[in-house]
Design a protein around this motif. Structure first.
Motif, short mmCIF file in Angstrom:
data_model
loop_
_atom_site.label_atom_id
_atom_site.label_comp_id
_atom_site.label_asym_id
_atom_site.label_seq_id
_atom_site.Cartn_x
_atom_site.Cartn_y
_atom_site.Cartn_z
N PHE A 1 -0.28 -1.06 -5.01
CA PHE A 1 -1.67 -0.75 -4.66
C PHE A 1 -2.51 -0.80 -5.92
O PHE A 1 -2.10 -0.26 -6.96
CB PHE A 1 -1.78 0.64 -4.03
N LEU B 1 -0.24 0.73 -8.73
CA LEU B 1 0.78 1.73 -8.41
C LEU B 1 1.81 1.04 -7.53
O LEU B 1 1.45 0.43 -6.52
CB LEU B 1 0.08 2.87 -7.68
N ALA C 1 4.17 1.34 -4.83
CA ALA C 1 4.57 2.29 -3.78
C ALA C 1 5.94 1.94 -3.22
O ALA C 1 6.70 2.81 -2.80
CB ALA C 1 3.54 2.29 -2.66
N SER D 1 7.75 13.33 0.74
CA SER D 1 6.44 12.73 0.93
C SER D 1 6.02 11.98 -0.33
O SER D 1 6.24 12.44 -1.44
CB SER D 1 5.40 13.77 1.33
N GLY D 2 5.43 10.81 -0.12
CA GLY D 2 4.98 10.00 -1.23
C GLY D 2 6.03 9.03 -1.76
O GLY D 2 5.77 8.28 -2.69
N CYS D 3 7.22 9.01 -1.16
CA CYS D 3 8.27 8.14 -1.70
C CYS D 3 8.10 6.70 -1.22
O CYS D 3 8.78 5.81 -1.72
CB CYS D 3 9.65 8.67 -1.38
N GLY D 4 7.22 6.45 -0.25
CA GLY D 4 6.94 5.07 0.14
C GLY D 4 7.35 4.69 1.55
O GLY D 4 7.28 3.52 1.93
N LYS D 5 7.74 5.67 2.38
CA LYS D 5 8.25 5.36 3.72
C LYS D 5 7.19 4.68 4.58
O LYS D 5 7.44 3.63 5.18
CB LYS D 5 8.72 6.64 4.43
N THR D 6 6.02 5.28 4.66
CA THR D 6 4.95 4.73 5.49
C THR D 6 4.58 3.32 5.03
O THR D 6 4.38 2.42 5.84
CB THR D 6 3.71 5.65 5.45
N THR D 7 4.52 3.15 3.72
CA THR D 7 4.14 1.84 3.18
C THR D 7 5.18 0.77 3.56
O THR D 7 4.82 -0.36 3.88
CB THR D 7 3.94 1.92 1.66
N1 LIG Z 1 -3.86 2.68 0.34
C1 LIG Z 1 -3.27 3.18 -0.74
N2 LIG Z 1 -3.85 3.04 -1.97
C2 LIG Z 1 -3.26 3.56 -3.07
N3 LIG Z 1 -2.09 4.21 -3.07
C3 LIG Z 1 -1.46 4.37 -1.88
C4 LIG Z 1 -2.02 3.89 -0.66
N4 LIG Z 1 -1.18 4.22 0.36
C5 LIG Z 1 -0.15 4.90 -0.21
N5 LIG Z 1 -0.32 4.98 -1.56
C6 LIG Z 1 0.61 5.62 -2.50
O1 LIG Z 1 1.87 5.01 -2.33
C7 LIG Z 1 2.91 5.96 -2.47
C8 LIG Z 1 3.75 5.96 -1.20
O2 LIG Z 1 2.98 6.47 -0.12
P1 LIG Z 1 3.52 6.54 1.38
O3 LIG Z 1 4.09 5.23 1.74
O4 LIG Z 1 2.43 7.06 2.22
O5 LIG Z 1 4.70 7.60 1.25
P2 LIG Z 1 5.44 8.45 2.40
O6 LIG Z 1 5.13 7.84 3.73
O7 LIG Z 1 6.89 8.38 2.03
O8 LIG Z 1 4.93 9.84 2.27
C9 LIG Z 1 2.25 7.29 -2.76
O9 LIG Z 1 2.24 7.48 -4.16
C10 LIG Z 1 0.85 7.09 -2.24
O10 LIG Z 1 -0.06 7.89 -2.95
#
Ligand SMILES: Nc1ncnc2c1ncn2[C@@H]1O[C@H](COP(=O)(O)OP(=O)(O)O)[C@@H](O)[C@H]1O
Ligand SMILES: Nc1ncnc2c1ncn2[C@@H]1O[C@H](COP(=O)(O)OP(=O)(O)O)[C@@H](O)[C@H]1O
Ligand code: SF4
Ligand SMILES: [Mg+2]
Ligand SMILES: [Mg+2]
Lengths: 325, 325
Positions: B18, B32, B34, B54-60
């Motif tokens: 990102f 960053l 992700a 949380s924040g480890c990248g699962k959603t991404t």
């Molecule tokens: N649109 C975005 N822009 C910048 N950073 C992002 C964005 N979406 C997620 N991140 C960052 O990417 C990392 C992984 O996020 P995310 O996939 O939401 O993790 P999880 O689902 O495991 O909690 C985090 O550090 C988050 O802050």
């Protein structure tokens, strides 16, 4: 019982709203000994927070109305205190921490300064001494590099670190009772484990009694000596923690335990509780659980079951608790 | 299970960076990572659990597979198609086969649309059905997710959290997809409601031969639903394998600490108390070498400098840690 710290008897808290009267608590009774941790567990909306806020005198009236036979705390009936007296007790003898520490902290002051201010409310000390004590407390709650962290603002710290700050600030007055409302719910599991271990150590060391509110029975198993299970504004069962998991008697407790996915045994389908949580404006008659209960019989629909002793320190509010398997 | 079933989804070295913007002009000041070279596959009819803090990248990961965010690098093969080489139009067509259900059931539903219109929307968008045929199909979908027909005319705010999640699921399965990304689908729900939704997802998987990527931070839920699991830490998959094998015999120190941190009601479950200190570092400043080295109780000198390679633990089971070489 010389060791008794808190006794709540027949607590009824209602809210008068446009939709009708929310009968949030329907006769809650509980006791807490010094240095004991009591878990208050149940699903969203069952009245855990309202129970805590009622004890603390923090229910907004109106729309709320708090009635009880007594709320006895360390020799005083809290119901008889005026606002000022209640506030004094809240700061010093009873402390609270919440799920979102960041919202309880002031965003525009460094956390060290805030903690020092809280300390100065109870201890007649200088600004510098307050700050020293704050840093000491930070050290005690496992904040790495407490000098540096004390100069940070809440938004610069993680949720886990802010919760440590809250614990430091609140335990600085050495309260007899700590009310912790879902303090680890927003945290990741490794950080939750750290905070639970920290709290366990501190309350043992300071002999603090704790009302630990959570929706997570796993957390109860980790930290609570005794547990009270709530459903729709009623404590349906209470016992020592281990007993609750080994010998749950109330049909709701049993169903709740079965609905949790287990780590050990493997099953394809989770047993579910039929129906949904009732409205507290028109709560079911008799036992509030009866419309969803597989054991319900005619008396359950008309009469409210009162706590029955199953064994030592184990109470169940159910007419038919001995009818299950 | 499913050793002889064909692979439906193959993800190779998936990367998502990102951009980091700064200043009034929101200039790109850096990036960053992700998701950092994530590799896994999912067989047809299988559930792969993706777990981590949380924040480890699962959603991404989930969103990058569906190209709801554009991956930076890597390969995503779905049913023989190289998804990253498709035009947006072609990708749109594939999306009828690949849907996502997100955690927050309310923000993902348009508050101004009736349930009927929400569930009908995928058909309208893809010009698939209309008139009576559409109405019949929508009614059938509601029944499939366990909701009564009278809900068709309701609005999202009139439903409970569990009911809203059922509507999200109905919409996701409307076009008979083969693959669902389930992103924390029960994390906002109480356990009794969670049990109902988990059962529903299991029924749908069986009846519609669905393949799931099931994302959760809840290790009990992941254990319950998954055939295989992948554990993520700070953008990387650190361990992957059959669910029972990983839970019984975790190879990576992070997996071991994660499992030890679960507050569990299985009181007699044997486990080492293996608490880790600290929190997951920010993805903005990932540590060199093994991402876990700043918290690892077993850290070696090499770990601070060299990224560990994947080591084979058993059939389909691998982990990335220097101690396993
Ligand atoms: N649109 C975005 N822009 C910048 N950073 C992002 C964005 N979406 C997620 N991140 C960052 O990417 C990392 C992984 O996020 P995310 O996939 O939401 O993790 P999880 O689902 O495991 O909690 C985090 O550090 C988050 O802050
Ligand atoms: N200020 C208020 N006005 C009206 N109803 C309230 C108020 N505060 C709480 N309630 C109701 O009381 C019940 C118990 O709420 P609460 O104690 O917050 O539940 P929980 O167990 O999730 O902490 C709920 O039905 C809630 O809607
Ligand atoms: S590679 Fe090193 S730091 Fe990373 S998990 Fe293994 S032992 Fe720990
Ligand atoms: Mg609450
Ligand atoms: Mg997420």
């Amino acid at each position: 019982m010389g060791d008794l710290l808190l006794r709540v008897k027949d607590l009824y808290t209602h809210f008068y709203t446009f939709e009708g009267t929310v009968k949030a608590l329907d006769g809650i009774s509980l006791e807490l000994k010094r240095a004991e941790t009591l878990g208050l567990v149940g699903e969203t909306g069952c009245g855990k927070s309202v129970t805590a806020l009622s004890i603390l005198g923090l229910i907004p009236c109106p729309p709320g109305k708090v009635e009880a036979a007594e709320i006895w705390f360390d020799g005083v009936d809290l119901l008889k205190l005026d606002k000022e007296e209640m506030r004094a007790i809240r700061g010093k003898k009873i402390a609270m921490i919440f799920q979102e520490p960041a919202t309880a902290l002031n965003p525009v002051f460094p956390v060290g300064e805030q903690t020092a201010e809280i300390i100065r409310i109870h201890k007649q000390v200088s600004k510098r001494e307050g700050m020293q004590k704050a840093v000491e407390m930070f050290h005690l709650v496992g904040i790495p590099d407490p000098d540096r962290v004390s100069k940070k603002y809440p938004h610069e710290l993680s949720g886990g670190m802010n919760q440590r700050v809250m614990i430091a600030a609140k335990l600085s007055s050495n309260p007899a009772l700590l009310v912790a409302d879902e303090p680890t719910t927003a945290l990741d599991v490794t950080v939750q484990a750290q905070i639970l271990q920290l709290m366990k150590g501190l309350v043992q060391r300071f002999r603090t009694a704790v009302i630990f509110i959570t929706h997570d029975l796993g957390v109860v198993a980790e930290i609570c000596d005794r547990v009270a299970v709530m459903y729709a504004g009623v404590i349906v069962e209470s016992s020592k923690t281990r007993v609750l998991f080994e010998n749950p008697r109330h049909p709701y407790t049993r169903s709740l335990l079965q609905a949790i996915p287990k780590l050990v045994e493997r099953i394809d389908r989770l047993p579910v509780i039929s129906g949904t949580v009732p409205s507290l404006i028109n709560p079911p008659s008799g036992c509030r659980f009866h419309p969803r209960c597989s054991l319900a019989d005619s008396p359950c629909k008309v009469e409210k079951p009162s706590p029955t002793s199953v064994e030592a320190e184990h109470w169940v509010s159910c007419f038919r608790y001995d009818q299950g398997d | 299970m499913s050793h002889n079933l064909p692979t439906l989804l193959q993800v190779n070295n998936l990367v998502k960076d990102f951009p980091i913007r700064e200043g009034v002009f929101r200039r790109v000041a850096g990036s960053l990572r992700a998701v950092d070279r994530v590799t896994f596959s999912i067989d047809e009819g299988e559930t792969l659990g993706l777990v981590g803090e949380s924040g480890c990248g699962k959603t991404t990961v989930g969103r990058a597979i569906l190209r709801l965010v554009e991956p930076t690098a890597g390969l995503v093969i779905f049913s023989g198609d190289d998804l990253l080489s498709l035009s947006p139009r072609e990708m749109d067509e594939r999306r009828t086969n690949m849907q996502v259900v997100m955690q927050d059931p309310i923000s993902s539903l348009d508050p101004r649309m009736s349930i009927k219109d929400i569930v009908a929307e995928p058909f309208v968008a893809h010009g698939r059905l209309k008139g009576q045929a559409l109405r019949d199909r929508v009614a059938a979908l509601l029944e499939m997710v366990g909701m009564a027909p009278q809900h068709l005319w309701r609005y999202p705010h009139e439903l409970s959290g569990g009911q809203r999640q059922r509507i999200n699921i109905a919409r996701a399965i409307a076009l008979s997809p083969r693959f669902l990304v389930l992103d924390e689908p029960t994390s906002a729900l109480d356990v009794s409601v969670q049990a109902q939704i988990l059962n529903l997802l299991a029924d749908l998987q069986r009846d519609m031969k669905l393949t799931y990527l099931f994302i959760s931070h809840d290790l009990s839920v992941i254990k319950h639903v998954s055939h295989r699991i992948a554990i993520m830490y700070l953008g990387r998959v650190v361990e992957i394998g059959p669910v029972d094998e990983v839970y019984d015999n975790p190879a990576h120190p992070y997996t071991q600490t994660l499992l030890a941190a679960i507050p569990a009601i299985d009181l007699d479950r044997k486990r080492k108390r293996f608490l880790i200190s600290g929190e997951m570092p920010s993805a903005l400043t990932p540590p060199p070498g093994c991402h876990f080295h700043t918290r690892c109780p077993l850290v070696q000198e090499t770990c601070r400098r060299v990224e560990p390679a994947k080591a084979t633990i058993g059939k389909e089971h691998s982990a990335s840690c220097h101690l396993l070489r």
